[in-house]
Design an enzyme around this catalytic site. Structure first.
Site, PDB file in Angstrom:
ATOM      1  N   ASN A 144       0.849  -1.193   0.000  1.00 13.25           N
ATOM      2  CA  ASN A 144       0.000   0.000   0.000  1.00 13.25           C
ATOM      3  C   ASN A 144       0.883   1.240   0.000  1.00 13.25           C
ATOM      4  OD1 ASN A 144       0.574   0.710   2.892  1.00 13.25           O
ATOM      5  ND2 ASN A 144      -0.480  -1.245   3.235  1.00 13.25           N
ATOM      6  N   ARG A 145       0.272   2.407   0.069  1.00 11.42           N
ATOM      7  CA  ARG A 145       1.000   3.670  -0.097  1.00 11.42           C
ATOM      8  C   ARG A 145       1.547   4.247   1.205  1.00 11.42           C
ATOM      9  NH1 ARG A 145      -0.112   5.507  -5.284  1.00 11.42           N
ATOM     10  NH2 ARG A 145      -1.977   4.626  -6.258  1.00 11.42           N
TER      11      ARG A 145
END
Length: 402
Positions: A210-211
């Site tokens: 994920n970011r």
């Protein structure tokens, strides 16, 4: 910064590094500290009192009396005035005089009169610094309760390269600021923090993640460590590195590894903060070789990962506090409150991706903190360092009430 409103007395002794005291004064004033400068006579040969008085906005003192009026510069009063004294640069001579109580100038008289913390930032040539007499004096001063800001390694005025360079003013300010960050209520408290993303491998070269940058979790770790707590940081892959050497960092990659590290450390901590962005699903089977491109589509069989916060929340002991994070895009408040109850949190920190400047990768964040009694505190958009301080203050208030 924690230096705001603090009374800082800067002692400057006779070293070529005295020129750096101008920047040090400027940085302290910028941090909104009240600064007064005392110089030895030899220091005035390297930088003028006028320069430092202009920057500090206070007269610079160099002797026991003002020559024109004979008025006394009260060393006892000055020693009691300061919240902190820092001698930078501290020469071998000044170290020796302070260590032996040889009081023949205003600066050493103030040092002997001080009741506040005193910091020494040495500056001298490498052989002078390493000489047994200098090291003995440093040891004596440390035994008296003084604090040393180690000199840095590099090229010296003599042309030699080694230890002896005055610590850079920015680094000195960080040390002084950290001194005021310590909170008695945080001493002996143990804090476990998870941070960053997890990486779930598909094959040897591909993964699901994920970011999350880890910035929020790392900022929280720095805030609690500066306050005096013993911090363990379980971090997923990130380019960040904790700047406080007292932070114990455990690097992990997968959600399973993060769960094991958090579980092993859970029971021994007073506060647990789940700030990591953990993958909810991971590939059920990881290919041993790189998967070759075949056809127009590919299906991944995903399995649910262990709910780290939820699982460990059921193991909470009396007296432990748990803080979770919720990143939401809709029905933010109700979803966060539901998560708080389901996972047995004491507080939940809500972020909304609908708020500009909040969420992953930003240097800022906008949070709402909800406790288990449904009290809601909303905060403005701030730097993540400031957000970490807000979270710290909530916990310190709770610990103070216990």
């Amino acid at each position: 910064m924690n230096l705001k409103g603090k009374k800082i007395l800067l002692g400057v002794s006779g070293s070529i590094a005295a020129y750096k005291s101008a920047l040090l004064v400027r940085l302290l004033v910028k941090a909104e500290a009240e600064v007064r400068v005392v110089m030895t006579h030899s220091a005035t040969e390297f930088i003028t009192p006028l320069t430092l008085s202009t920057l500090s906005k206070n007269p610079v003192l160099t002797a026991f009396t003002k020559n024109e009026t004979g008025e006394w510069n009260n060393h006892v009063e000055l020693g009691l005035w300061a919240d902190l004294i820092v001698i930078a640069p501290a020469t071998a001579k000044t170290l020796s005089k302070c260590a032996t109580g040889h009081c023949d100038d205003l600066l050493t008289a103030i040092y002997l009169s001080a009741r506040c913390p005193v910091f020494f930032a040495p500056a001298m040539d490498v052989d002078m610094f390493k000489h047994p007499s200098t090291q003995h004096n440093i040891g004596q001063l440390i035994s008296y309760g003084n604090i040393f800001i180690s000199p840095e390694h590099g090229e010296l005025a003599s042309g030699l390269i080694g230890d002896g360079r005055l610590a850079e003013p920015e680094n000195i300010v960080k040390v002084l600021d950290a001194n005021f960050a310590k909170r008695p209520v945080a001493n002996a408290k143990r804090v476990l923090i998870t941070a960053g993303p997890t990486v779930e491998p598909i094959d040897p070269v591909r993964f699901i993640s994920n970011r999350s940058s880890g910035k929020m979790g790392y900022a929280i770790a720095e805030a609690f460590a500066a306050a005096g707590a013993q911090v363990t940081l379980v971090s997923g892959p990130t380019h960040l590195k904790a700047s406080n050497s007292d932070i114990r960092t455990i690097g992990v990659e997968t959600s399973g590894q993060m769960f094991e590290a958090a579980r092993e450390n859970f029971q021994s901590n007073d506060l647990i903060i789940f700030a990591a962005a953990v993958a909810d699903y991971a590939p059920r089977h990881v290919a041993e070789q790189k998967i070759k491109k075949q056809g127009d589509s590919m299906t991944l069989d995903l399995a649910k990962t262990t709910d780290i916060a939820g699982t460990l929340g059921t193991m909470k002991k009396p007296g432990q506090l748990i803080i979770g994070f919720a990143l939401e895009t809709e029905n933010e408040l109700s979803h966060a409150q539901d998560k708080l109850i389901r996972k047995n949190f004491d507080y939940i920190v809500l972020n909304s991706l609908n708020d500009p400047g909040a969420g992953f990768a930003h240097d800022t964040n906008k949070i709402t903190v909800i406790d288990k009694d449904k009290n809601v505190q909303r905060f403005d958009l701030k730097s993540k360092e400031e957000v970490a301080q807000d979270i710290l203050n909530i916990v310190l208030t709770k610990w103070s009430e216990a």
